[in-house]
Design a protein around this motif. Sequence first.
Motif, PDB file in Angstrom:
ATOM      1  N   ARG A  54       4.403   6.353   2.051  1.00  0.00           N
ATOM      2  CA  ARG A  54       4.442   7.701   1.468  1.00  0.00           C
ATOM      3  C   ARG A  54       5.322   8.672   2.243  1.00  0.00           C
ATOM      4  O   ARG A  54       6.075   9.446   1.669  1.00  0.00           O
ATOM      5  N   ASN A  55       5.242   8.618   3.570  1.00  0.00           N
ATOM      6  CA  ASN A  55       5.967   9.591   4.405  1.00  0.00           C
ATOM      7  C   ASN A  55       7.484   9.455   4.327  1.00  0.00           C
ATOM      8  O   ASN A  55       8.207  10.385   4.648  1.00  0.00           O
ATOM      9  N   ILE A 100      -5.242   6.516  -9.503  1.00  0.00           N
ATOM     10  CA  ILE A 100      -5.061   7.028  -8.141  1.00  0.00           C
ATOM     11  C   ILE A 100      -5.972   8.243  -7.924  1.00  0.00           C
ATOM     12  O   ILE A 100      -6.244   8.997  -8.860  1.00  0.00           O
ATOM     13  N   ARG A 120      -0.739  -0.470  -9.907  1.00  0.00           N
ATOM     14  CA  ARG A 120      -2.052  -0.540  -9.294  1.00  0.00           C
ATOM     15  C   ARG A 120      -3.049  -1.167 -10.265  1.00  0.00           C
ATOM     16  O   ARG A 120      -2.728  -1.428 -11.421  1.00  0.00           O
ATOM     17  N   LYS A 136       0.848  -1.192   0.000  1.00  0.00           N
ATOM     18  CA  LYS A 136       0.000   0.000   0.000  1.00  0.00           C
ATOM     19  C   LYS A 136       0.888   1.249   0.000  1.00  0.00           C
ATOM     20  O   LYS A 136       1.720   1.411   0.872  1.00  0.00           O
ATOM     21  N   TYR A 137       0.682   2.092  -0.970  1.00  0.00           N
ATOM     22  CA  TYR A 137       1.477   3.311  -1.100  1.00  0.00           C
ATOM     23  C   TYR A 137       1.349   4.202   0.136  1.00  0.00           C
ATOM     24  O   TYR A 137       2.326   4.774   0.616  1.00  0.00           O
ATOM     25  N   GLU A 138       0.129   4.267   0.694  1.00  0.00           N
ATOM     26  CA  GLU A 138      -0.096   5.151   1.857  1.00  0.00           C
ATOM     27  C   GLU A 138       0.840   4.790   3.012  1.00  0.00           C
ATOM     28  O   GLU A 138       1.249   5.646   3.788  1.00  0.00           O
ATOM     29  N   GLY A 139       1.163   3.507   3.118  1.00  0.00           N
ATOM     30  CA  GLY A 139       1.993   3.053   4.225  1.00  0.00           C
ATOM     31  C   GLY A 139       3.445   3.498   4.139  1.00  0.00           C
ATOM     32  O   GLY A 139       4.159   3.520   5.141  1.00  0.00           O
ATOM     33  N   GLN A 144      -6.534  12.498  -3.191  1.00  0.00           N
ATOM     34  CA  GLN A 144      -6.241  12.430  -1.753  1.00  0.00           C
ATOM     35  C   GLN A 144      -5.275  11.304  -1.385  1.00  0.00           C
ATOM     36  O   GLN A 144      -4.630  11.344  -0.352  1.00  0.00           O
ATOM     37  N   GLU A 145      -5.164  10.304  -2.254  1.00  0.00           N
ATOM     38  CA  GLU A 145      -4.229   9.197  -1.985  1.00  0.00           C
ATOM     39  C   GLU A 145      -2.778   9.622  -2.196  1.00  0.00           C
ATOM     40  O   GLU A 145      -1.866   9.042  -1.619  1.00  0.00           O
ATOM     41  N   MET A 146      -2.584  10.600  -3.076  1.00  0.00           N
ATOM     42  CA  MET A 146      -1.212  11.006  -3.415  1.00  0.00           C
ATOM     43  C   MET A 146      -0.470  11.605  -2.237  1.00  0.00           C
ATOM     44  O   MET A 146       0.721  11.417  -2.095  1.00  0.00           O
ATOM     45  N   GLY A 147      -1.188  12.339  -1.412  1.00  0.00           N
ATOM     46  CA  GLY A 147      -0.534  12.984  -0.275  1.00  0.00           C
ATOM     47  C   GLY A 147      -0.001  14.353  -0.656  1.00  0.00           C
ATOM     48  O   GLY A 147       0.133  14.697  -1.829  1.00  0.00           O
TER      49      GLY A 147
END
Length: 201
Positions: A144-145, A165, A161, A139-142, A168-171
Amino acid sequence: MEIGLAIAENQAEQFMRYLAHLMEWNKTINLTAIIDPKEIIIKHFVDSLTALVATSFPQNGVVLDVGAGGGFPGIPLKIVRSDLRVVLIEPVRKKCSFLNSVIGLLQLQDVSTFDGTIEQYAKRPIRHAIDLIVVRALKYEGIRNHIPTLLTSKGKIVLYRTEAIKKQEMGEGFHLVSETAFVLPQGSGNRVVTVMEMENL
């Protein structure tokens, strides 16, 4: 869109050796749920190569494969683009052992493994400046930071994917460069390759 990449005979031979090795190790370590050789070729090897069509990889670029698992997409990318320098991040030690054995078997140069998470990798004092981060099974969200500290200013994030995308998923601090949809051969499903860059302040 069909993938449309041609590979050389010696590269095809490397893929066959990789396939046999993967299937042998897969009997004792869960590297892939797919066990049919034809399906592995399409759903892992061909799928991994879609990024080469979707975006440009700089000559001698450094590619970070996060959560490499059985080596996808990092090792197929390396087989086809031998100039790339690839770092495979994999926190499961047995999978890391497999990756190291593949690197040895195929005599791949400029490929290294990191037995840990992207978080641990990002904290290392000495590491490469990364040109592309490829993310296929995570998962990209995991992660991203951790990306801004790793990428070069012109670096790209390439996500494998099954759908486009959402903004809001991009960050914060990332913008979309391109999205390319592929239909994998023999009715093996769809793939969307999402390419993003960091906003340069």
